[in-house]
Each structure stands twice: as C-alpha cells, then as structure tokens.
Design a protein around this motif. Structure first.
Motif, short mmCIF file in Angstrom:
data_model
loop_
_atom_site.label_atom_id
_atom_site.label_comp_id
_atom_site.label_asym_id
_atom_site.label_seq_id
_atom_site.Cartn_x
_atom_site.Cartn_y
_atom_site.Cartn_z
N ALA A 1 -3.96 -0.07 -7.47
CA ALA A 1 -3.07 0.51 -6.56
C ALA A 1 -2.68 2.15 -7.21
O ALA A 1 -2.52 3.01 -6.63
CB ALA A 1 -1.76 -0.34 -6.51
N GLN B 1 -3.39 -6.53 -9.00
CA GLN B 1 -4.00 -5.24 -8.39
C GLN B 1 -3.29 -4.21 -8.75
O GLN B 1 -4.00 -2.89 -7.91
CB GLN B 1 -4.21 -5.16 -6.70
N GLY C 1 1.57 2.95 -1.52
CA GLY C 1 1.49 1.74 -1.51
C GLY C 1 2.52 0.77 -1.95
O GLY C 1 3.51 1.42 -2.69
N VAL D 1 1.40 2.00 3.73
CA VAL D 1 0.19 1.65 4.16
C VAL D 1 -0.75 0.98 3.58
O VAL D 1 -1.72 0.27 3.99
CB VAL D 1 -0.49 3.05 4.81
N ARG D 2 -0.51 0.64 2.31
CA ARG D 2 -1.34 -0.48 1.72
C ARG D 2 -0.53 -1.24 0.64
O ARG D 2 0.77 -1.06 0.27
CB ARG D 2 -2.08 0.69 0.41
N HIS D 3 -0.90 -2.64 0.95
CA HIS D 3 -0.37 -3.73 0.18
C HIS D 3 -1.21 -4.15 -0.71
O HIS D 3 -2.45 -4.42 -0.73
CB HIS D 3 0.13 -4.74 1.12
N TYR D 4 -0.87 -4.52 -2.06
CA TYR D 4 -1.47 -5.07 -3.13
C TYR D 4 -0.78 -6.50 -3.89
O TYR D 4 0.47 -6.48 -3.87
CB TYR D 4 -1.62 -4.19 -4.29
N GLU E 1 -5.01 8.58 -1.70
CA GLU E 1 -4.76 7.85 -0.54
C GLU E 1 -3.63 8.15 -0.13
O GLU E 1 -2.68 8.38 -0.64
CB GLU E 1 -4.65 6.36 -0.60
N ASP F 1 -5.58 3.98 -6.81
CA ASP F 1 -5.73 4.61 -5.19
C ASP F 1 -4.72 5.90 -5.08
O ASP F 1 -5.04 6.89 -4.37
CB ASP F 1 -5.31 3.58 -4.20
#
Ligand code: NAD
Ligand code: ZN
Ligand code: ZN
Length: 364
Positions: free
Chosen positions: A347, A343, A359, A336-339, A355, A350
């Motif tokens: 990450a 970052q 990620g 659900v999260r891309h970095y 979260e 988070d």
C-alpha cells in the motif's frame, strides 16, 4: 493480535503478533475497522520524522468500541468511532484557548498514552503508539477523548478518512485559511490531503481552484473534487503557470500539501498580493524553507502552518460527517484502493508510485 510494527527506518513494516493491554482509566479498546494510508506514516518509515521505536504507525482510523476502561463516559461498547490523533486533554493552555489540535499534554506525551506509558508490547519490550492511535493493528487502545462516535451509516473506510485527510485538508481551507467566495486558490500536491483542500475550497465557493502536481494522473483525478484548472509542475515552472492562469496576479490562497522546501517556496511565490500561504505538508525534519523577505512585506503576504487543519476533533469531525452525509464532500470517490493488513508495505509502495486517491487497510 496482528499488527504491522516499525522496528527500523528504511525497512518494511513487520507483520506479527503483539500484546495489547486492557484499557486503563479513561481509555477505550477499539476493534479497528479501517486505516488510511497517509504520507505522515511514511515520513517515520523513511526516517524523515522521528518516533520512538519500535512503533505501530497508523493515525487515520475508525473502528468499533469493544470495551471501555474505568470512568469512560464519552463512548460505550458497540459505538462506531473515528479515531483522533490528537486526543485533547481539555485542560491545557492550548485546549482552553480553543486549539485542541495543539493539545499540550498530547504533544508532551508523544507516542505514549496520556499517562506516559505504552499499552503495546512484544516479549516484554514496549511498542509505541503513533498519535495515540496506532491503527495498523487489529485492535487499538486509545484515550476516550480520541474516540469520536459516528453514525453507523458512514462506511468504515470513509470514517477513517475523517480521522486525518478530511479534517486536515478541508480544515486547512475552511478553518485555517478561511478561503473567501470568488477567490483564486492553488493547491500544490494533490494526494489524499490535497484533494481535501480542493474540496474545502470548493465548499467555500472559490472561483478558480488550480491543482498543481507533478503527475498528470493526480491532476485529472483532482478535477472530480472541484479543481477547475491544472498545472503540471514537471513540465514547466509551476509558479509561472499559476501566474498565467491568474492574469499575472498569483493566487489569493495557496496551499502546500507535499512537504518540501521546494514546494513551500513554490506555494509562496505563486501567491498574490495580500495572499495567504498555508503549509500543510510535513517536510523532512530540520528542513529550512525560504522566501523573499521584501516580497513578504511589500505585498503584505501571510504564511502560516496548519496542524490537523486547525480542526478540533470532537467539534469539527462531526461537522465533516454531516457534510459527507449531505453530499457536500465527495468522500465516496476518494478511497480507491483497499488492502488487507498483510499488504501494508505494498500500500505504501503504491503511494510512492503515485497511485491516485487514498488507499485504506480494511479489517474483517
Ligand atoms: N499538517 C498536518 O496536520 C498533516 C496531516 C496529514 C498529512 N500531512 C502531510 O501532508 C502531506 C501530504 O500527505 P498525503 O497523504 O496527501 O500525501 P500523498 O503522497 O498522497 O500526496 C502528495 C502529492 O504531492 C505530489 N507531489 C510530489 N512532489 C511534488 C512537487 N514537486 N510539486 C507538486 N506536487 C508534488 C505527489 O505526486 C502527490 O500527489 C505529507 O507531507 C503529510 O505528512 C500533514
Ligand atoms: Zn495523516
Ligand atoms: Zn490539552
């Protein structure tokens, strides 16, 4: 190339240029496409697990083969590959017995390549390779047996997940515990790996899948992946709640997917008569976990650990890919999260903040 280097525990990773040697015999140079944010790397950053420093972490990765060293036959330039953090030798006692996830040569050489040396350096100093993957970097040199070719139809971030949390979680249910149809399952810790345990239990037609976590957000998210019930362990004793949901019996299969003495004991105590307790989480080193010795005997319980979901990378990762491509594993909703690589410390923060989902670092 750019890489995120761990120099000191409890300090942020340092983003800098490092040197990477050409692949030697039996090794492959991979351009990293994506790298997952797994808690196992965090244990090294926190000092809860030990690795030779400096080190480049990242063991859940996928990428494209750029060049191969002498004698490589298992992959070729241009292949999209999943990286395995147990590149098995195929010759040791564990490999020959069918447990290549426990390869003796890999374990004996730790964060070095299989020949005992490093390909990563900075100013003449060696940098160690987490799991012989070290994919928190633009490129990685890995053993050819750690490259599992995958169809280019599989998005890079999802291919990376099949490098750790998918085989670990799904494998814990399918290969380690061998969950039976119609059974009840409780999963303690519903992060990236726990969600895959839930998917594995669903795949095997468990009747009741109870997600246990301390965060309501994780519990809600777990419903997307097949959890049928949820237990918030921060409200009230999770053992009592799981017992209530199972008519006082406890769950037939319980999984510990956080990594602490407390959650291991909870997973044990909420298991039913003849129940199987599978420990996936990696607790801080030197942790001792306890359970009641009489209960173990009188209720004929089984407690076991599982490394890499007892999956044999070269055999079982392609099976996971097929399960994804045929719609039986919901990996599209997992990341659900891309970095960007720059970052990476964010990450991990988070992840600590709870979260939901997984990620991933993505590279251009
Ligand atoms: N055995 C293996 O081969 C293997 C492979 C990969 C990861 N791991 C380990 O699995 C564990 C989970 O990894 P992850 O990447 O999914 O981590 P994660 O941080 O994504 O998930 C952990 C989850 O546990 C929950 N949690 C925390 N305390 C809890 C408590 N007291 N009761 C219930 N839930 C609680 C968190 O809210 C979170 O949802 C880690 O210890 C990791 O190192 C083991
Ligand atoms: Zn992992
Ligand atoms: Zn081996």
């Amino acid at each position: 190339m750019k890489a995120a280097v761990l120099y000191e525990t409890k300090q942020p990773l340092v983003l800098e240029d490092v040197d990477l040697d050409e692949p030697k015999a039996g090794e492959v140079l991979v351009k990293v496409g994506a790298a997952g944010i797994c808690r196992s790397d965090r244990h090294f950053m926190h000092g809860d697990a030990r690795i030779n420093l400096p080190a480049i972490l990242g063991h859940e990765g996928a990428g494209t083969v750029e060049r191969v060293g002498p004698g490589v036959t298992l992959t070729k330039p241009g292949d999209q590959v999943i990286l395995s953090f147990v590149p098995a030798c195929g010759r040791c006692k564990s490999c020959l017995a069918g447990y290549s996830n426990l390869c003796d040569l890999h374990m004996a050489t730790g964060p070095f390549m299989l020949d005992g040396t490093c390909r990563l350096h900075k100013n003449g100093q060696d940098i160690h390779h987490m799991g012989k993957v070290a994919c928190f970097a633009e490129y990685a040199v890995v053993p050819e047996t750690g490259c599992i070719p995958v169809s280019a139809d599989v998005p890079m971030d999802i291919a990376a997940m099949i490098g750790c949390c998918v085989p670990t979680g799904v494998g814990a249910a399918v290969y380690s515990a061998q969950v039976q149809p119609g059974s009840t399952v409780a999963v303690v810790g519903c992060g990236g790996v726990g969600l895959n345990v839930i998917m594995g239990a669903k795949l095997l037609n468990a009747a009741k899948i109870i997600a246990v976590d301390i965060r309501e957000s994780q519990l809600e998210f777990a419903m997307k992946f097949g959890a049928t019930h949820s237990v918030n362990a921060s409200d009230r004793d999770p053992v009592a709640q799981v017992k209530e949901l199972t008519g006082g019996l406890g769950a037939d299969y319980t999984f510990e997917v956080f990594g602490s003495a407390e959650t291991i004991k909870a997973a044990y105590d909420m298991s039913a008569k003849r129940g199987t307790v599978t420990v996936v989480g990696i607790a801080p080193m030197d942790t001792e976990a306890s359970f009641n010795a009489v209960d173990l005997v009188r209720n004929e319980k089984t407690i076991r650990g599982t490394y890499y979901g007892s999956a044999r990378s070269r055999n079982d990762m392609p099976a996971m890919v097929e399960l994804y491509l045929s719609g039986k594993l919901n990996l599209d909703d997992l990341v659900v999260r891309h970095y960007g690589l720059d970052q990476i410390n964010q990450a991990y923060d988070d992840m600590d903040q709870g979260e939901v989902g997984r990620g991933a670092i993505v590279f251009d």
